[in-house]
Scaffold this motif. Structure first.
Motif, PDB file in Angstrom:
ATOM      1  N   VAL A  82       0.852  -1.182   0.000  1.00 13.77           N
ATOM      2  CA  VAL A  82       0.000   0.000   0.000  1.00 13.77           C
ATOM      3  C   VAL A  82       0.890   1.235   0.000  1.00 13.77           C
ATOM      4  O   VAL A  82       2.006   1.193   0.510  1.00 13.77           O
ATOM      5  N   SER A  83       0.395   2.302  -0.558  1.00 13.17           N
ATOM      6  CA  SER A  83       1.155   3.546  -0.556  1.00 13.17           C
ATOM      7  C   SER A  83       1.156   4.143   0.850  1.00 13.17           C
ATOM      8  O   SER A  83       0.120   4.160   1.524  1.00 13.17           O
ATOM      9  N   PRO A  84       2.317   4.616   1.332  1.00 17.43           N
ATOM     10  CA  PRO A  84       2.387   5.224   2.673  1.00 17.43           C
ATOM     11  C   PRO A  84       1.467   6.427   2.835  1.00 17.43           C
ATOM     12  O   PRO A  84       1.143   6.811   3.946  1.00 17.43           O
ATOM     13  N   SER A  85       1.036   7.024   1.726  1.00 16.49           N
ATOM     14  CA  SER A  85       0.175   8.202   1.805  1.00 16.49           C
ATOM     15  C   SER A  85      -1.316   7.851   1.724  1.00 16.49           C
ATOM     16  O   SER A  85      -2.158   8.743   1.673  1.00 16.49           O
ATOM     17  N   SER A  86      -1.646   6.566   1.723  1.00 11.88           N
ATOM     18  CA  SER A  86      -3.041   6.137   1.590  1.00 11.88           C
ATOM     19  C   SER A  86      -3.896   6.638   2.751  1.00 11.88           C
ATOM     20  O   SER A  86      -3.463   6.652   3.907  1.00 11.88           O
ATOM     21  N   ASP A  87      -5.132   7.054   2.440  1.00 14.08           N
ATOM     22  CA  ASP A  87      -6.076   7.459   3.477  1.00 14.08           C
ATOM     23  C   ASP A  87      -6.541   6.246   4.269  1.00 14.08           C
ATOM     24  O   ASP A  87      -6.432   5.104   3.811  1.00 14.08           O
ATOM     25  N   GLU A 144      14.927  -6.749 -12.200  1.00 13.48           N
ATOM     26  CA  GLU A 144      14.042  -7.744 -12.810  1.00 13.48           C
ATOM     27  C   GLU A 144      12.900  -8.085 -11.870  1.00 13.48           C
ATOM     28  O   GLU A 144      11.729  -8.092 -12.256  1.00 13.48           O
ATOM     29  N   ILE A 145      13.251  -8.346 -10.605  1.00 15.03           N
ATOM     30  CA  ILE A 145      12.208  -8.750  -9.655  1.00 15.03           C
ATOM     31  C   ILE A 145      11.310  -7.574  -9.279  1.00 15.03           C
ATOM     32  O   ILE A 145      10.108  -7.729  -9.083  1.00 15.03           O
ATOM     33  N   LEU A 146      11.889  -6.345  -9.195  1.00 18.63           N
ATOM     34  CA  LEU A 146      11.071  -5.175  -8.869  1.00 18.63           C
ATOM     35  C   LEU A 146      10.123  -4.848 -10.010  1.00 18.63           C
ATOM     36  O   LEU A 146       8.921  -4.656  -9.795  1.00 18.63           O
ATOM     37  N   ASN A 147      10.628  -4.785 -11.241  1.00 19.42           N
ATOM     38  CA  ASN A 147       9.777  -4.468 -12.397  1.00 19.42           C
ATOM     39  C   ASN A 147       8.705  -5.522 -12.622  1.00 19.42           C
ATOM     40  O   ASN A 147       7.637  -5.223 -13.187  1.00 19.42           O
ATOM     41  N   ARG A 194       7.670   0.513   0.227  1.00 17.61           N
ATOM     42  CA  ARG A 194       7.762   1.781  -0.506  1.00 17.61           C
ATOM     43  C   ARG A 194       8.275   1.549  -1.923  1.00 17.61           C
ATOM     44  O   ARG A 194       7.761   2.122  -2.887  1.00 17.61           O
ATOM     45  N   LEU A 195       9.301   0.708  -2.062  1.00 13.93           N
ATOM     46  CA  LEU A 195       9.816   0.401  -3.390  1.00 13.93           C
ATOM     47  C   LEU A 195       8.754  -0.318  -4.219  1.00 13.93           C
ATOM     48  O   LEU A 195       8.568  -0.032  -5.406  1.00 13.93           O
ATOM     49  N   LEU A 196       8.050  -1.233  -3.573  1.00 16.99           N
ATOM     50  CA  LEU A 196       7.002  -1.971  -4.272  1.00 16.99           C
ATOM     51  C   LEU A 196       5.902  -1.039  -4.762  1.00 16.99           C
ATOM     52  O   LEU A 196       5.405  -1.177  -5.887  1.00 16.99           O
ATOM     53  N   SER A 197       5.523  -0.053  -3.933  1.00 14.67           N
ATOM     54  CA  SER A 197       4.435   0.844  -4.315  1.00 14.67           C
ATOM     55  C   SER A 197       4.794   1.702  -5.522  1.00 14.67           C
ATOM     56  O   SER A 197       3.919   2.073  -6.309  1.00 14.67           O
ATOM     57  N   LEU A 204       5.502   2.664 -12.187  1.00 14.42           N
ATOM     58  CA  LEU A 204       6.790   3.056 -12.751  1.00 14.42           C
ATOM     59  C   LEU A 204       7.577   1.821 -13.153  1.00 14.42           C
ATOM     60  O   LEU A 204       7.426   0.749 -12.562  1.00 14.42           O
ATOM     61  N   LEU A 205       8.429   1.962 -14.158  1.00 16.65           N
ATOM     62  CA  LEU A 205       9.356   0.909 -14.561  1.00 16.65           C
ATOM     63  C   LEU A 205      10.760   1.501 -14.598  1.00 16.65           C
ATOM     64  O   LEU A 205      10.955   2.612 -15.090  1.00 16.65           O
ATOM     65  N   PHE A 206      11.722   0.748 -14.064  1.00 13.89           N
ATOM     66  CA  PHE A 206      13.103   1.220 -13.984  1.00 13.89           C
ATOM     67  C   PHE A 206      13.957   0.502 -15.023  1.00 13.89           C
ATOM     68  O   PHE A 206      13.956  -0.732 -15.091  1.00 13.89           O
ATOM     69  N   ASN A 207      14.685   1.296 -15.829  1.00 10.29           N
ATOM     70  CA  ASN A 207      15.555   0.739 -16.863  1.00 10.29           C
ATOM     71  C   ASN A 207      17.000   1.128 -16.541  1.00 10.29           C
ATOM     72  O   ASN A 207      17.462   2.211 -16.915  1.00 10.29           O
TER      73      ASN A 207
END
Length: 306
Positions: A82-87, A144-147, A194-197, A204-207
């Protein structure tokens, strides 16, 4: 005694969640829920009373004394992204989905792994004469695992989760789009989530650029392996900007050739915030190996400014 309004699974989940409350807060919640008709003599009696007198999960979790932070901590402990900023109402919905069996957690996936199928990202041999190979192999695994956690990402054999981080891991996250922002997180669960969110919730995708100056590695005198990598950040088919990321890896003393993430420093600079002349095709790390070593002060990695 069975709960008047909660199923057995909901009771079990609420019991775990209520354990995150301090004793004084738990007693105060009991007074509110029971209208001071019950006077518990222990935490377990207080939790039991709350469960018995609560008509529904939503009624209980909406109580003012069940803070948003408590629900977030519970979801983090269960491996629910979950996003840390979630209501608070968003967090309550996630809890209800989890207890109804609609969500699969990182933690449950981790428990399902067979003993011999240990995460490829955690197990790394450290060639004394070539730290760079370790850094390159680590980055290939990590991104690879994060994306793969992206809703449309290519699935990976590895499992994302807090098991890849030290319990006291720290993350500093700077991002510069229209204005500069900075966030800090402590603990394997919080850093992992946080990284997962970023990938799962913000899509987002990281290259990473693992060639030339896109990847630089070093080892501190304390044995911390420093891996610095630069690359581009994408959403759908749009390049949003560039990122620089520094990892601090430490070997596990009780598991041979095993490395976990101790420190994460991440900086993202949006296209509209790039300095004139900066290119996004081949982002590079400006630090040299000796400068990376100097960034480590013996306690934690100093974050670079956005």
């Amino acid at each position: 005694m069975a709960s008047l309004g909660l199923s057995e699974k909901e009771q079990a989940g609420c019991r775990e969640l209520l354990e995150f409350l301090e004793t004084a807060e738990l007693i105060a919640l009991t007074d509110t829920v029971t209208n001071r008709l019950v006077h518990p003599e222990s935490r377990q009696e207080a939790i039991h009373a709350v469960l018995v007198y609560s008509q529904s999960v939503e009624e209980l979790l909406k109580r003012r004394k069940v803070y948003r932070e408590i629900i977030f901590k519970y979801l983090a402990a269960q491996g629910i992204p979950v996003s840390p900023s979630s209501d608070k109402h968003v967090l309550i919905d996630r809890v209800k989905q989890y207890w109804s069996g609609q969500l699969t957690t990182c933690a449950s996936e981790s428990r399902e792994r067979k003993p011999h199928a240990e995460s490829h990202g955690e197990r790394r041999k450290l060639p004394e004469d070539d730290i760079h190979d370790l850094g390159e192999e680590f980055c290939q695994w990590f991104f690879e695992i994060l994306n793969s956690q992206h809703p449309l990402g290519v699935k990976s054999e590895g499992r994302w989760g807090p098991q890849h981080f030290w319990e006291d891991a720290k993350m500093k996250f700077c991002y510069n789009t229209l204005e500069k922002n900075r966030e800090e997180y402590v603990g394997a669960e919080m850093v992992s989530l946080r990284l997962l969110s970023l990938v799962k919730e913000e899509c987002l995708l990281f290259n990473p650029n693992l060639h030339g100056n896109g990847l630089k590695c070093a080892m501190s005198r304390h044995g911390l392996v420093l891996v610095a990598v630069a690359g581009t950040v994408h959403r759908d088919n749009v390049c949003l900007g560039i990122f620089e990321q520094i990892f601090g890896l430490i070997s596990c003393p009780i598991m041979e050739n095993t490395w976990k993430i101790k420190v994460v420093n991440l900086k993202i600079v949006g296209q509209n915030a790039l300095e004139p002349g900066m290119q996004t095709e081949k982002p590079s790390i400006k630090y040299e190996a000796n400068q990376l070593q100097e960034l480590y002060d013996g306690k934690e990695l100093t974050v670079f400014e956005p």
